[in-house]
Design a protein around this motif. Structure first.
Motif, PDB file in Angstrom:
ATOM      1  N   PHE A   1      11.573  31.275  -8.618  1.00  7.15           N
ATOM      2  CA  PHE A   1      10.820  32.209  -9.449  1.00  7.15           C
ATOM      3  C   PHE A   1      11.520  33.554  -9.579  1.00  7.15           C
ATOM      4  O   PHE A   1      11.394  34.231 -10.585  1.00  7.15           O
ATOM      5  CB  PHE A   1       9.393  32.375  -8.915  1.00  7.15           C
ATOM      6  N   GLU A   2      12.277  33.920  -8.522  1.00  5.01           N
ATOM      7  CA  GLU A   2      13.023  35.178  -8.616  1.00  5.01           C
ATOM      8  C   GLU A   2      14.078  35.082  -9.716  1.00  5.01           C
ATOM      9  O   GLU A   2      14.485  36.089 -10.287  1.00  5.01           O
ATOM     10  CB  GLU A   2      13.700  35.485  -7.270  1.00  5.01           C
ATOM     11  N   SER A   3      14.546  33.856 -10.020  1.00  5.03           N
ATOM     12  CA  SER A   3      15.624  33.736 -11.003  1.00  5.03           C
ATOM     13  C   SER A   3      15.114  33.710 -12.443  1.00  5.03           C
ATOM     14  O   SER A   3      15.891  33.643 -13.375  1.00  5.03           O
ATOM     15  CB  SER A   3      16.456  32.485 -10.704  1.00  5.03           C
TER      16      SER A   3
ATOM     17  N   ALA B   1      12.057  47.135  -9.298  1.00  8.97           N
ATOM     18  CA  ALA B   1      12.176  47.494  -7.874  1.00  8.97           C
ATOM     19  C   ALA B   1      11.888  46.272  -7.000  1.00  8.97           C
ATOM     20  O   ALA B   1      12.588  46.008  -6.020  1.00  8.97           O
ATOM     21  CB  ALA B   1      11.217  48.635  -7.543  1.00  8.97           C
ATOM     22  N   GLY B   2      10.873  45.495  -7.368  1.00  6.90           N
ATOM     23  CA  GLY B   2      10.502  44.321  -6.574  1.00  6.90           C
ATOM     24  C   GLY B   2      11.600  43.272  -6.574  1.00  6.90           C
ATOM     25  O   GLY B   2      11.946  42.713  -5.533  1.00  6.90           O
TER      26      GLY B   2
ATOM     27  N   ALA C   1      13.657  41.671  -3.547  1.00  3.77           N
ATOM     28  CA  ALA C   1      13.589  40.232  -3.275  1.00  3.77           C
ATOM     29  C   ALA C   1      14.986  39.609  -3.299  1.00  3.77           C
ATOM     30  O   ALA C   1      15.310  38.760  -2.477  1.00  3.77           O
ATOM     31  CB  ALA C   1      12.689  39.544  -4.287  1.00  3.77           C
ATOM     32  N   LEU C   2      15.815  40.040  -4.240  1.00  2.00           N
ATOM     33  CA  LEU C   2      17.130  39.423  -4.372  1.00  2.00           C
ATOM     34  C   LEU C   2      18.074  39.881  -3.262  1.00  2.00           C
ATOM     35  O   LEU C   2      19.090  39.240  -2.999  1.00  2.00           O
ATOM     36  CB  LEU C   2      17.722  39.713  -5.763  1.00  2.00           C
ATOM     37  N   GLY C   3      17.712  40.955  -2.575  1.00  2.69           N
ATOM     38  CA  GLY C   3      18.512  41.414  -1.435  1.00  2.69           C
ATOM     39  C   GLY C   3      18.235  40.628  -0.169  1.00  2.69           C
ATOM     40  O   GLY C   3      18.891  40.826   0.844  1.00  2.69           O
ATOM     41  N   ARG C   4      17.240  39.717  -0.210  1.00  5.01           N
ATOM     42  CA  ARG C   4      16.871  38.970   1.000  1.00  5.01           C
ATOM     43  C   ARG C   4      17.671  37.687   1.099  1.00  5.01           C
ATOM     44  O   ARG C   4      17.932  37.048   0.092  1.00  5.01           O
ATOM     45  CB  ARG C   4      15.387  38.531   0.905  1.00  5.01           C
ATOM     46  N   PRO C   5      18.037  37.262   2.321  1.00  7.92           N
ATOM     47  CA  PRO C   5      18.695  35.966   2.466  1.00  7.92           C
ATOM     48  C   PRO C   5      17.634  34.870   2.361  1.00  7.92           C
ATOM     49  O   PRO C   5      17.046  34.466   3.335  1.00  7.92           O
ATOM     50  CB  PRO C   5      19.268  36.021   3.893  1.00  7.92           C
TER      51      PRO C   5
END
Ligand code: TMP
Length: 211
Positions: free
Chosen positions: A157-159, A142-143, A147-151
Protein backbone atom coordinates in the motif's frame (compact mmCIF):
# COMPACT_ATOMS: atom_id res chain seq x y z
CA UNK A 1 -19.81 -6.16 24.90
CA UNK A 2 -19.84 -7.11 28.56
CA UNK A 3 -17.13 -5.38 30.56
CA UNK A 4 -14.58 -5.05 27.77
CA UNK A 5 -13.53 -1.90 26.03
CA UNK A 6 -12.61 -1.79 22.35
CA UNK A 7 -10.44 1.07 21.07
CA UNK A 8 -9.20 1.18 17.45
CA UNK A 9 -6.33 3.18 15.98
CA UNK A 10 -6.66 4.31 12.38
CA UNK A 11 -4.92 6.50 9.82
CA UNK A 12 -2.68 6.48 6.74
CA UNK A 13 0.89 5.22 6.40
CA UNK A 14 3.64 6.32 8.80
CA UNK A 15 1.36 8.22 11.19
CA UNK A 16 2.90 6.66 14.33
CA UNK A 17 -0.02 4.48 15.49
CA UNK A 18 2.03 1.50 16.61
CA UNK A 19 4.22 3.54 18.97
CA UNK A 20 1.15 5.03 20.58
CA UNK A 21 -0.60 1.65 20.90
CA UNK A 22 2.43 0.41 22.87
CA UNK A 23 2.50 3.48 25.10
CA UNK A 24 -1.19 3.33 25.91
CA UNK A 25 -0.98 -0.41 26.60
CA UNK A 26 1.84 0.15 29.11
CA UNK A 27 -0.12 2.90 30.83
CA UNK A 28 -3.28 0.79 31.12
CA UNK A 29 -1.36 -2.27 32.33
CA UNK A 30 0.30 -0.14 35.01
CA UNK A 31 -3.21 0.87 36.08
CA UNK A 32 -4.08 -2.82 36.53
CA UNK A 33 -6.19 -3.45 33.41
CA UNK A 34 -5.91 -6.54 31.26
CA UNK A 35 -4.85 -5.21 27.86
CA UNK A 36 -4.89 -7.07 24.56
CA UNK A 37 -2.83 -5.43 21.83
CA UNK A 38 -3.69 -6.63 18.37
CA UNK A 39 -3.67 -5.52 14.74
CA UNK A 40 -5.36 -5.89 11.39
CA UNK A 41 -5.03 -7.47 9.02
CA UNK A 42 -3.94 -10.14 11.48
CA UNK A 43 -4.33 -10.72 15.18
CA UNK A 44 -5.02 -14.49 15.01
CA UNK A 45 -3.04 -17.24 13.23
CA UNK A 46 -5.48 -17.50 10.31
CA UNK A 47 -5.75 -13.76 9.93
CA UNK A 48 -1.95 -13.40 9.98
CA UNK A 49 -1.76 -15.94 7.12
CA UNK A 50 -4.19 -13.78 5.11
CA UNK A 51 -2.09 -10.70 6.02
CA UNK A 52 0.89 -12.28 4.24
CA UNK A 53 -1.20 -12.78 1.13
CA UNK A 54 -2.66 -9.32 1.01
CA UNK A 55 0.29 -7.11 1.99
CA UNK A 56 2.99 -8.61 -0.20
CA UNK A 57 3.47 -8.48 -3.93
CA UNK A 58 2.90 -5.83 -6.56
CA UNK A 59 0.56 -2.87 -5.94
CA UNK A 60 -2.02 -4.26 -8.39
CA UNK A 61 -1.87 -7.90 -7.22
CA UNK A 62 -5.46 -7.73 -5.89
CA UNK A 63 -8.37 -5.57 -7.00
CA UNK A 64 -10.01 -3.36 -4.35
CA UNK A 65 -13.04 -5.69 -4.18
CA UNK A 66 -10.87 -8.80 -3.73
CA UNK A 67 -8.89 -6.93 -1.07
CA UNK A 68 -12.12 -6.06 0.70
CA UNK A 69 -13.10 -9.73 0.83
CA UNK A 70 -9.65 -10.81 2.05
CA UNK A 71 -9.70 -8.11 4.74
CA UNK A 72 -13.14 -9.27 5.87
CA UNK A 73 -12.12 -12.95 5.86
CA UNK A 74 -9.18 -12.09 8.11
CA UNK A 75 -11.35 -9.77 10.24
CA UNK A 76 -13.94 -12.46 10.86
CA UNK A 77 -11.27 -14.91 12.06
CA UNK A 78 -9.76 -12.19 14.28
CA UNK A 79 -13.19 -11.45 15.76
CA UNK A 80 -14.00 -15.10 16.46
CA UNK A 81 -10.62 -16.12 17.86
CA UNK A 82 -9.26 -12.99 19.53
CA UNK A 83 -11.53 -9.95 19.80
CA UNK A 84 -14.81 -11.40 21.02
CA UNK A 85 -13.20 -13.67 23.66
CA UNK A 86 -11.04 -10.78 24.96
CA UNK A 87 -13.99 -8.39 25.18
CA UNK A 88 -16.13 -11.02 26.88
CA UNK A 89 -13.37 -11.46 29.50
CA UNK A 90 -13.51 -7.74 30.19
CA UNK A 91 -10.14 -6.79 28.63
CA UNK A 92 -9.25 -3.48 27.08
CA UNK A 93 -8.53 -4.22 23.42
CA UNK A 94 -6.23 -1.86 21.51
CA UNK A 95 -6.46 -2.66 17.82
CA UNK A 96 -4.02 -1.20 15.30
CA UNK A 97 -6.48 -0.73 12.38
CA UNK A 98 -10.00 -2.16 12.03
CA UNK A 99 -13.05 -1.78 9.80
CA UNK A 100 -12.45 1.92 9.03
CA UNK A 101 -9.25 0.95 7.21
CA UNK A 102 -11.34 -1.04 4.72
CA UNK A 103 -13.70 1.90 4.24
CA UNK A 104 -10.75 4.24 3.64
CA UNK A 105 -8.20 2.05 1.76
CA UNK A 106 -10.46 -0.17 -0.33
CA UNK A 107 -13.47 2.19 -0.44
CA UNK A 108 -12.53 5.89 -0.47
CA UNK A 109 -9.04 5.44 -1.95
CA UNK A 110 -9.46 2.18 -3.89
CA UNK A 111 -12.96 2.65 -5.31
CA UNK A 112 -14.69 -0.47 -3.90
CA UNK A 113 -18.46 0.03 -3.58
CA UNK A 114 -19.31 1.52 -0.16
CA UNK A 115 -22.57 -0.50 -0.11
CA UNK A 116 -20.57 -3.74 -0.30
CA UNK A 117 -18.41 -2.56 2.60
CA UNK A 118 -21.43 -1.55 4.73
CA UNK A 119 -23.09 -4.90 4.08
CA UNK A 120 -19.94 -6.71 5.21
CA UNK A 121 -19.79 -4.54 8.34
CA UNK A 122 -23.35 -5.51 9.20
CA UNK A 123 -22.91 -9.25 8.66
CA UNK A 124 -19.33 -9.76 9.79
CA UNK A 125 -18.73 -7.33 12.65
CA UNK A 126 -22.09 -7.83 14.37
CA UNK A 127 -21.66 -6.09 17.74
CA UNK A 128 -17.84 -6.18 17.79
CA UNK A 129 -17.35 -2.49 17.17
CA UNK A 130 -15.00 0.02 18.79
CA UNK A 131 -16.40 2.38 21.39
CA UNK A 132 -13.67 4.90 20.47
CA UNK A 133 -11.62 5.24 17.29
CA UNK A 134 -8.53 7.44 17.18
CA UNK A 135 -7.99 8.69 13.63
CA UNK A 136 -4.34 9.74 13.29
CA UNK A 137 -4.08 12.56 10.80
CA UNK A 138 -0.88 13.60 9.03
CA UNK A 139 0.05 15.16 5.73
CA UNK A 140 0.47 12.11 3.39
CA UNK A 141 3.85 13.30 2.11
CA UNK A 142 5.21 13.37 5.66
CA UNK A 143 3.62 10.00 6.48
CA UNK A 144 4.94 8.27 3.37
CA UNK A 145 8.44 9.65 3.98
CA UNK A 146 8.33 8.14 7.49
CA UNK A 147 6.86 4.84 6.31
CA UNK A 148 9.30 4.41 3.43
CA UNK A 149 12.22 5.03 5.80
CA UNK A 150 11.30 1.88 7.76
CA UNK A 151 12.88 -1.52 7.07
CA UNK A 152 9.52 -3.05 6.23
CA UNK A 153 8.84 -5.74 3.65
CA UNK A 154 5.06 -5.21 3.62
CA UNK A 155 5.00 -2.21 1.33
CA UNK A 156 2.12 -2.93 -1.10
CA UNK A 157 0.00 0.00 0.00
CA UNK A 158 2.94 2.32 0.59
CA UNK A 159 3.86 1.85 -3.08
CA UNK A 160 0.55 3.28 -4.35
CA UNK A 161 0.85 6.90 -5.54
CA UNK A 162 0.42 10.13 -3.61
CA UNK A 163 -3.08 10.63 -5.06
CA UNK A 164 -4.17 7.34 -3.46
CA UNK A 165 -2.84 8.56 -0.10
CA UNK A 166 -4.61 11.91 -0.44
CA UNK A 167 -7.93 10.11 -1.05
CA UNK A 168 -7.13 7.90 1.91
CA UNK A 169 -6.68 10.87 4.25
CA UNK A 170 -9.92 12.43 3.02
CA UNK A 171 -11.66 9.07 3.54
CA UNK A 172 -10.54 8.80 7.16
CA UNK A 173 -11.51 12.42 7.90
CA UNK A 174 -14.96 11.82 6.37
CA UNK A 175 -15.50 8.81 8.68
CA UNK A 176 -14.56 10.94 11.70
CA UNK A 177 -16.92 13.70 10.55
CA UNK A 178 -19.80 11.25 10.07
CA UNK A 179 -19.35 9.50 13.42
CA UNK A 180 -18.30 12.16 15.93
CA UNK A 181 -19.44 10.22 19.01
CA UNK A 182 -17.09 7.32 18.22
CA UNK A 183 -14.18 9.03 16.45
CA UNK A 184 -11.55 11.57 17.53
CA UNK A 185 -9.07 13.03 15.04
CA UNK A 186 -5.56 13.05 16.50
CA UNK A 187 -3.04 15.46 15.02
CA UNK A 188 -0.13 13.06 14.44
CA UNK A 189 2.49 15.77 13.82
CA UNK A 190 5.02 16.49 16.53
CA UNK A 191 6.95 14.27 18.91
CA UNK A 192 5.52 11.10 20.49
CA UNK A 193 4.99 12.80 23.89
CA UNK A 194 2.82 15.48 22.29
CA UNK A 195 0.79 12.93 20.36
CA UNK A 196 0.34 10.82 23.50
CA UNK A 197 -1.05 13.83 25.38
CA UNK A 198 -3.61 14.34 22.60
CA UNK A 199 -4.62 10.69 22.86
CA UNK A 200 -5.11 10.83 26.63
CA UNK A 201 -7.32 13.84 26.10
CA UNK A 202 -9.35 11.98 23.46
CA UNK A 203 -9.98 9.10 25.88
CA UNK A 204 -10.65 11.15 29.01
CA UNK A 205 -14.45 10.81 28.75
CA UNK A 206 -14.42 6.98 28.59
CA UNK A 207 -15.40 5.68 32.01
CA UNK A 208 -12.84 3.47 33.77
CA UNK A 209 -10.06 3.79 31.17
CA UNK A 210 -7.58 6.25 32.60
CA UNK A 211 -8.98 7.29 35.87
P1 TMP B 1 0.03 -1.44 8.91
O1 TMP B 1 1.13 -1.02 7.99
O2 TMP B 1 -0.56 -0.34 9.71
O3 TMP B 1 0.34 -2.68 9.71
O4 TMP B 1 -1.23 -1.86 7.99
C1 TMP B 1 -1.14 -2.80 7.03
C2 TMP B 1 -1.60 -2.32 5.69
O5 TMP B 1 -2.87 -2.89 5.40
C3 TMP B 1 -1.73 -0.83 5.53
O6 TMP B 1 -1.07 -0.47 4.34
C4 TMP B 1 -3.21 -0.64 5.39
C5 TMP B 1 -3.72 -1.92 4.84
N1 TMP B 1 -5.13 -2.25 5.21
C6 TMP B 1 -6.12 -2.13 4.25
O7 TMP B 1 -5.85 -1.76 3.12
N2 TMP B 1 -7.41 -2.45 4.59
C7 TMP B 1 -7.76 -2.88 5.84
O8 TMP B 1 -8.94 -3.16 6.10
C8 TMP B 1 -6.70 -3.00 6.82
C9 TMP B 1 -7.05 -3.46 8.21
C10 TMP B 1 -5.42 -2.67 6.47
Amino acid sequence: MSGGLFISFEGGEGVGKSTQVRRLAARLQAAGREVVVTREPGGSPGAEAIRNLVLNGSADRWSPVTETLLMYASRRDHIERTLRPALERGAVVLCDRYADSTRAYQGAAGGADPDLISALETFILEDVRPVRTLVFDLDPEAGLARALGRPDAEARFESKGLDFHRRLRAGFLAIARDEPARCRVIDAAGDPDQVEARILDALADLPGVLG
